[in-house]
Design an enzyme around this catalytic site. Structure first.
Site, short mmCIF file in Angstrom:
data_model
loop_
_atom_site.label_atom_id
_atom_site.label_comp_id
_atom_site.label_asym_id
_atom_site.label_seq_id
_atom_site.Cartn_x
_atom_site.Cartn_y
_atom_site.Cartn_z
N HIS A 91 47.74 -13.98 -6.03
CA HIS A 91 49.06 -14.13 -6.12
C HIS A 91 49.68 -12.71 -5.12
O HIS A 91 50.88 -12.45 -5.13
CB HIS A 91 49.65 -13.22 -7.60
CG HIS A 91 49.58 -14.51 -8.56
ND1 HIS A 91 49.78 -14.48 -9.87
CD2 HIS A 91 49.26 -15.87 -8.56
CE1 HIS A 91 49.64 -15.53 -10.65
NE2 HIS A 91 49.02 -16.32 -9.73
N ILE A 98 53.97 -9.60 -3.12
CA ILE A 98 53.40 -9.65 -4.55
C ILE A 98 54.27 -10.73 -5.58
O ILE A 98 55.30 -10.54 -5.39
CB ILE A 98 53.33 -8.39 -5.42
CG1 ILE A 98 52.56 -7.29 -4.29
CG2 ILE A 98 52.67 -8.61 -6.43
CD1 ILE A 98 52.85 -5.99 -5.10
N CYS A 99 53.44 -11.79 -5.74
CA CYS A 99 54.34 -12.61 -6.58
C CYS A 99 54.17 -12.25 -8.23
O CYS A 99 53.24 -12.68 -8.79
CB CYS A 99 53.78 -14.00 -6.35
SG CYS A 99 54.51 -15.40 -7.52
N LEU A 100 55.19 -11.68 -8.54
CA LEU A 100 55.11 -11.00 -9.72
C LEU A 100 56.50 -11.14 -10.40
O LEU A 100 57.37 -10.31 -9.96
CB LEU A 100 54.45 -9.68 -10.11
CG LEU A 100 54.60 -8.81 -11.23
CD1 LEU A 100 53.43 -9.77 -12.44
CD2 LEU A 100 53.96 -7.59 -11.12
#
Lengths: 161, 608
Positions: A91, A98-100
């Protein structure tokens, strides 16, 4: 690559400054474990060291998070990215994005830098493979010219990692 | 009856918009028997009832208040059935797309789950019982009474709540599902709390989102194509609001459409009409399929068309377009035609040679050009034989009527906003007495629309049906000249009454004339639409006219002048052999069934 977005930032509002000062004090008293914040006089940009947790595939590794606060923090989410080199994670893109979800759509003003750090460490710790996201090259190419991850339309497809 | 219909004095504002087809006010929604609009008018008594041939109340136009009332009704309903507050009921309804039955079903199936999903707590928790509390956002400490919380009791200070709510509202309609800021808590933040804490502007935005959600989540939404938004922004369908640099589109009216009624045409109170079925602009008399075919064709052909017109000439023999991209003037068409001709004069190559100034110069062309033989009309006429040109022929006229319609809409706006007041001033007439002018212009706009679509109709009318084509072109021509008459009167003649010092003596005559022309034109166009809709079946039936309704209304139209003269004529001519059972006479020339009061055929203007 974050230089351009940083220079276009507006100064922090009074509310944001007050709140960040409180967060900073709280951080110094009670820092989240596995993180080290090198305090500077720049309240608007924090650079935080992240230590990979013991017993995970990142154990013994050290990375740097850069947190930039917008004018209307905490009503608006801060921009959080890994500085180069970003950890290899499904991610985390090679440009540090950041894929959050809590960094974007699911941000709430009741969250703090500390709670973000804990979420990121937990995301790192739960990974079992060191690899880039599938669309890394395409995404990173699209992000040239210093585009902020907050301009990305994220698609949070996986809550296991 | 007469006096009421005369100038529509007695009608309220809405009916002006509805007049085209429905005639009754839009709120009388009549869902049952709207399908058979063609056959309902056999009672020939009220021949002055101009507009109610079609009962088309299979839709209701709702303004903001109407929408709000319906919304409140549903909320109250749910609140009383489930014994919950109105605020909670609104949250539930919004979650289930405002479906009362869905809320019922889900709630009684598993109340606990529903509560969890939408964030409704069974037992509201108060603020923590302490003198001072820390705000969960700014981390400042405040006295207990300056803190607020949702039903979950998580305390935040008023300033932070305001910031939280304002940020959310300015992010869009997502604010309707606002939750407690605490990340671990999903408690819903209700409308009451938002309204009490939001700024005036934000409150208005929230209110709009709330209302729009009821319309958009609840029913079939008409998503107008981008083009239409652009076009209609200039007029009235949508009033754009620019706030914080964001264009908010505020739809002023919603349409509640009951499927299964008569036609799909809906005329909004903003006077925009569209087709409920295909969402294109209203397109009677042609059907949705033809419209989509035509629109496809337009988008596919227009580019090609321009290129072909600019770069090619048709072969003089087979009419296929030919591009000459290099070489000499001696052209040989591709097999099977193989015609050899001169590119310049389009004459046969065999005529060329020394007599024409050598093979590679064409003095016939030069000479003819000097005489003006090759002027534009000449070329056009020649190219009209070309099949592509046939399309252009229809397309140009379709597009011209489209732009005329836009122009007429703009004129209507101008009329309503400027001229009517001036006219009322000059002629000492209350504005309510000048509605006939607005009506005339609305009719012009509508006629342009119909006329426009007759060109798509004409394009798809089979070439070999000569009789139909002829009749169609005749009707179309008549429609055009009728409309011209009306337009002339509403535009030029009106000018005469605008640019005078004092009231004109003959203003009442003008009123009569324009109102009369409006209704005659309206009837003519209604009949035209009907005739085209049933595929010009009269042509085949040869005089067996099934259009009694149409003819009656034409009669009504012609007697709209309400002079004793026309009534006299009617009684005198009642013995004619051509009169059928219902008191109509068939025209000997075009077989149109006219009302007995008419002395001249309403279709072809031939005397009886």
């Amino acid at each position: 690559m974050t230089g351009s977005s940083a220079s276009s930032r507006k100064v922090l509002s009074k509310i944001a400054t007050n709140r960040l000062q409180k967060e900073l004090v709280e951080w110094q008293v009670n820092p989240p474990s596995g993180f080290l914040h090198k305090v500077t006089d720049n309240l608007q940009r924090w650079v935080i060291e992240v230590y990979g947790a013991q017993g995970t595939i990142y154990a013994g590794e050290k990375y740097q998070l850069q947190v930039d606060f917008p004018e209307h923090y905490p009503m608006e989410a801060p921009q959080v990215i890994f500085l180069h080199p970003a950890p290899l994670h499904p991610h985390i893109y090679s440009n540090g994005h950041i894929c959050l979800d809590i960094l974007y759509d699911s941000w709430s003003p009741a969250m703090t830098v500390s709670s973000i750090c804990i979420s990121i460490l937990s995301m790192l710790s739960s990974s079992t493979v060191k690899e880039r996201p599938e669309d890394n090259d395409r995404y990173v190419k699209n992000c040239r010219n210093g585009r902020s991850p907050k301009e990305t339309r994220w698609w949070f497809h996986d809550d296991k990692v | 009856m007469d006096s009421e219909d005369d100038m529509h004095d007695a009608n309220d504002a809405e009916s002006v918009d509805d007049d085209f087809y429905s005639g009754e006010t839009a709120m009388d929604s009549d869902d049952g028997d709207a399908a058979d609009y063609e056959f309902i008018d056999n009672d020939s008594d009220d021949s002055n009832d101009l507009v109610s041939h079609r009962s088309q109340q299979n839709y209701t136009i709702l303004n903001e208040t109407d929408i709000q009332l319906r919304q409140e009704d549903d909320i109250t309903k749910i609140a009383s059935i489930l014994s919950i507050s109105n605020v909670a009921a609104a949250i539930l309804l919004r979650h289930y797309n405002w479906s009362v039955s869905k809320v019922n079903d889900e709630w009684f199936a598993d109340e606990e789950k529903v509560r969890r999903v939408v964030g409704l707590l069974e037992e509201p928790r108060p603020l923590p019982n302490a003198k001072e509390l820390t705000c969960g956002i700014c981390f400042e400490v405040y006295p207990n009474d300056s803190m607020r919380s949702a039903a979950c009791g998580h305390p935040f200070c008023v300033t932070c709540w305001q910031g939280y709510i304002s940020t959310s509202i300015n992010d869009g309609p997502g604010c309707l599902t606002l939750r407690c800021p605490d990340p671990s808590c999903g408690a819903a933040v209700g409308k009451d709390m938002v309204v009490s804490l939001a700024s005036h502007d934000d409150r208005e935005k929230y209110r709009r989102y709330f209302l729009r959600s009821f319309v958009e989540d609840n029913r079939k939404v008409i998503v107008l194509s981008f083009n239409f938004l652009i076009i209609d922004l200039r007029f009235f369908f949508i009033s754009p609001l620019i706030q914080n640099g964001v264009l908010l589109l505020v739809v002023d009216y919603a349409v509640d459409f009951i499927v299964g009624g008569g036609t799909f045409d809906v005329t909004c109170r903003c006077s925009y009409s569209f087709c409920w079925n295909c969402t294109e602009e209203a397109h009677r008399p042609v059907d949705c399929d033809t419209v989509s075919k035509w629109i496809m064709k337009n988008s596919a052909e227009s580019e090609n068309m321009n290129w072909i017109l600019a770069n090619s000439k048709p072969c003089p023999k087979c009419k296929r377009p030919i591009e000459k991209n290099q070489g000499c003037m001696h052209i040989t068409c591709t097999p099977p035609c193989k015609f050899e001709f001169c590119w310049l004069c389009l004459g046969a190559w065999s005529d060329h040679g020394e007599r024409t100034g050598g093979f590679y110069a064409c003095n016939r062309y030069e000479a003819a050009k000097q005489e003006g033989v090759y002027d534009d009309t000449e070329k056009r006429r020649e190219m009209a034989k070309n099949s592509l040109e046939r399309y252009t022929h229809y397309y140009e006229r379709w597009a011209t009527n489209q732009s005329s319609r836009q122009k007429a809409l703009a004129d209507l706006q101008q009329m309503q906003s400027v001229h009517l007041e001036k006219l009322s001033d000059k002629q000492c007439q209350p504005e309510s007495q000048l509605k006939f002018i607005t009506e005339a212009w609305l009719q012009i706009v509508e006629c342009r629309r119909v006329l426009k679509w007759t060109y798509a109709y004409g394009y798809y009318l089979p070439e070999h049906e000569h009789a139909k084509r002829q009749f169609f072109e005749y009707l179309q021509g008549e429609a055009e000249s009728g409309l011209e008459r009306l337009h002339q009167c509403a535009e030029k003649e009106l000018q005469g009454y605008l640019n005078v010092e004092g009231p004109s003596k003959d203003f009442n005559e003008f009123r009569m004339k324009l109102a009369g022309l409006t209704s005659v034109t309206r009837n003519y166009f209604e009949n035209l639409v009907r005739a085209l809709e049933n595929g010009l079946s009269d042509v085949d039936a040869h005089g067996g006219t099934s259009r009694t309704g149409g003819s009656r209304s034409l009669g009504a139209g012609s007697s709209k002048g309400r002079t004793s003269r026309s009534k006299g004529t009617a009684s005198r001519s009642s013995g004619s052999r051509n009169i059928d059972d219902s008191g109509h006479w068939s025209c000997e020339y075009c077989t149109f069934a006219n009302a007995k009061s008419a002395t001249v055929c309403q279709m072809c203007q031939q005397r009886r």
